[in-house]
Design a protein around this motif. Structure first.
Motif: not given
Length: 190
Positions: A63-68, A75-77, A80-88, A151-159
């Protein structure tokens, strides 16, 4: 902090190389730099199911490759990658049948730093399991993975306020539940 800034600049340069010329080698370097932490994040979230965690990591990397091209650099790369992994992880967790979850609503098994006393580790594990899944997840990302609250807020999509609340409440509960260990450690020093 300078090391963190230098690491972020390296990541940004690698991302730029990938985007400018579909440089697979640069993307492979990005993955090598971050795959260990992404796999660690997913293994903790998958409660030790290493095979499933590795499958999710591969999915996250694809997903990271496709959506790079969607990486804006806000945010740091790694974040961003942690967020993708958490979404998966969330997608996989939601797909599980209720029977495969064994009725356990807890998402993360443990966070504590390695300790030498087996009894203490068991008590930490039990205390972590008593936390809400949200508190466990926030502490995983903030304590174990070392992300800032932002960063955790971004990764977890939480306020951000919710992340801070879960972190504060989770830490306070752990501190209270593990107080006898702190008292025992204080007695040993005297």
């Amino acid at each position: 902090m300078a090391d963190s800034a230098a690491e972020a600049r390296i990541d940004q340069a690698l991302v730029a190389r990938v985007l400018l010329g579909s440089d697979q080698h640069a993307f492979e370097q990005l993955l090598r730099r971050h795959q260990g932490m992404v796999r660690a994040q997913l293994r903790r979230l998958m409660r030790g199911d290493d095979a499933a965690a590795d499958d999710l990591a591969q999915e996250a990397f694809l997903l990271a490759w496709r959506k790079l091209d969607q990486f804006r650099g806000d945010a740091r790369f790694s974040t961003w990658l942690y967020r993708i992994a958490y979404s998966c992880f969330l997608q996989a967790y939601r797909k599980k049948s209720p029977s495969s979850m064994d009725g356990d609503d807890e998402v993360v098994e443990q966070l504590a730093a390695p300790v030498h006393a087996i009894d203490l580790q068991l008590d930490i594990d039990r205390a972590m399991q008593r936390l809400s899944s949200s508190e466990q997840t926030v502490l995983l990302h903030c304590v174990q993975l070392g992300l800032s609250h932002e960063e955790a807020s971004y990764v977890l999509a939480m306020p951000l306020g919710t992340v801070k609340t879960h972190a504060t409440r989770g830490k306070a509960k752990l501190k209270a539940w593990l107080a006898p260990w702190r008292e025992a450690a204080g007695e040993e020093r005297t």
